[in-house]
Design an enzyme around this catalytic site. Structure first.
Site, PDB file in Angstrom:
ATOM      1  N   HIS A  12      31.477  13.624 110.757  1.00  0.00           N
ATOM      2  CA  HIS A  12      31.944  12.236 110.770  1.00  0.00           C
ATOM      3  C   HIS A  12      32.898  11.995 111.944  1.00  0.00           C
ATOM      4  CE1 HIS A  12      34.354   8.836 108.755  1.00  0.00           C
ATOM      5  NE2 HIS A  12      33.184   8.337 109.094  1.00  0.00           N
ATOM      6  N   GLU A  39      28.085  11.676 113.597  1.00  0.00           N
ATOM      7  CA  GLU A  39      28.156  10.213 113.521  1.00  0.00           C
ATOM      8  C   GLU A  39      29.337   9.790 114.384  1.00  0.00           C
ATOM      9  OE1 GLU A  39      30.017   6.494 111.650  1.00  0.00           O
ATOM     10  OE2 GLU A  39      30.876   8.447 112.106  1.00  0.00           O
ATOM     11  N   ASP A  41      31.253   5.884 116.269  1.00  0.00           N
ATOM     12  CA  ASP A  41      31.296   4.422 116.235  1.00  0.00           C
ATOM     13  C   ASP A  41      31.321   3.858 117.653  1.00  0.00           C
ATOM     14  OD1 ASP A  41      31.905   4.386 113.266  1.00  0.00           O
ATOM     15  OD2 ASP A  41      33.594   5.555 114.026  1.00  0.00           O
ATOM     16  N   HIS A  54      36.580   3.674 116.752  1.00  0.00           N
ATOM     17  CA  HIS A  54      36.379   3.144 115.404  1.00  0.00           C
ATOM     18  C   HIS A  54      37.013   1.771 115.178  1.00  0.00           C
ATOM     19  CE1 HIS A  54      37.066   2.628 111.071  1.00  0.00           C
ATOM     20  NE2 HIS A  54      35.924   3.267 110.929  1.00  0.00           N
ATOM     21  N   GLU A 114      26.934   4.358 115.066  1.00  0.00           N
ATOM     22  CA  GLU A 114      27.281   3.230 114.192  1.00  0.00           C
ATOM     23  C   GLU A 114      27.852   2.096 115.024  1.00  0.00           C
ATOM     24  OE1 GLU A 114      30.242   3.712 111.009  1.00  0.00           O
ATOM     25  OE2 GLU A 114      30.214   1.522 110.954  1.00  0.00           O
TER      26      GLU A 114
HETATM   27  O1  G3P Z   1      28.706   5.565 109.309  1.00  0.00           O
HETATM   28  C1  G3P Z   1      29.282   6.076 108.153  1.00  0.00           C
HETATM   29  C2  G3P Z   1      30.763   5.803 108.098  1.00  0.00           C
HETATM   30  O2  G3P Z   1      31.330   6.218 109.312  1.00  0.00           O
HETATM   31  C3  G3P Z   1      31.070   4.342 107.852  1.00  0.00           C
HETATM   32  O3  G3P Z   1      32.418   4.048 107.751  1.00  0.00           O
HETATM   33  O4  G3P Z   1      34.589   3.269 108.578  1.00  0.00           O
HETATM   34  O5  G3P Z   1      33.986   5.670 108.803  1.00  0.00           O
HETATM   35  O6  G3P Z   1      32.882   3.971 110.230  1.00  0.00           O
HETATM   36  P1  G3P Z   1      33.519   4.254 108.901  1.00  0.00           P
HETATM   37 MG    MG Z   2      31.511   5.246 111.275  1.00  0.00          MG
END
Ligand code: G3P
Ligand code: MG
Length: 248
Positions: A12, A39, A41, A54, A114
């Site tokens: 993450h 993953e 952002d 993020h 994302e």
């Molecule tokens: O993409 C999964 C997760 O990352 C979504 O929430 O706030 O961590 O970007 P966040």
């Molecule tokens: Mg995310």
């Protein structure tokens, strides 16, 4: 579109339990810990460059202030995005999507990109992923909480697999996915019910949950039919599974 196959544990924001989120150091850490995918952002700088970050604001994870969308790339890249996490990472920069793509190719990591904003960001990201994603990297997966972003990504690069992020799965999830041409759902693990996981599995929809940092919880979710989890500590879960193994 058939769901993209992913590993069952996805780092993450890189491996953000170990290194500052969404930095090159975090991607490197994920690879060192044996992750196969990460993953991260993306959002647009004021001058229209895709950066890996993020929050809308700079305050939490850099020594800057204000909004990413109101700051030019050169100023974003002059900030320290690592010192807030620990001294060891002081001086880590906010990377562009292009820099992260190059690093992931070098590290052999796959990616879930994302999209943190709407259609404009999605179009730019989809164009980048369709035209400039390294040939030697696994095909990327686009996800977003923003349905307009997913629709724009579908229009720009329909061949790239997409997932809808939604904290709690709503009753009309199937129609929403069909309308957006998404083959996967990403939901909050503690809002998921076992019968929803079973329904997703029965429909052939890939279901991935964020953010799962306890191995026992991940194993329970896998038992419900969840295909993958996003984790800040991916090694905790992959170790319990006897490697980074299982694929959905
Ligand atoms: O993409 C999964 C997760 O990352 C979504 O929430 O706030 O961590 O970007 P966040
Ligand atoms: Mg995310």
């Amino acid at each position: 579109m058939a769901a993209l196959i992913s590993p069952s544990v996805i780092g993450h924001r890189g491996a953000c339990g170990h290194a500052p989120e969404n930095t090159l150091a975090s991607m490197k850490k994920a690879a060192e810990l044996g992750s196969q995918w990460v993953e991260f952002d993306v959002r647009l700088s004021r001058d229209g460059v895709l950066v890996v970050f993020h929050d809308a604001g700079l305050q939490r994870t850099t020594n800057g202030k204000g909004l990413v969308a109101e700051t030019d790339l050169a100023d974003l890249q002059a900030l320290d995005a690592g010192g807030w996490f620990s001294k060891e990472f002081a001086g880590e920069a906010i990377p562009t999507l292009s820099q992260v793509a190059g690093e992931l190719a070098r590290l052999g990591l796959g990616a879930n990109v994302e999209i943190k904003q709407g259609a404009e960001t999605a179009r730019a990201a989809a164009r980048f992923l369709a035209n400039l994603w390294p040939d030697n990297s696994p095909p990327p997966l686009i996800s977003s909480f923003h349905e307009d972003a997913l629709a724009a990504a579908a229009e720009t690069a329909p061949q790239i697999s997409r997932a809808l992020c939604i904290n709690k799965i709503p009753p009309d999830w199937r129609q929403r996915l069909d309308g957006l041409g998404c083959a996967a759902l990403h939901c909050k693990h503690d809002r998921l019910k076992p019968e929803q996981a079973a329904a997703a599995a029965a429909a052939g929809v890939a279901l991935r949950c964020y953010t799962v940092n306890r191995a026992s919880r991940a194993l329970k979710l896998f038992g419900w039919g969840v295909n993958a989890v996003f984790s800040d500590f991916p090694e905790r879960i992959s170790k319990r599974m006897g490697g980074s193994g299982l694929e959905c």
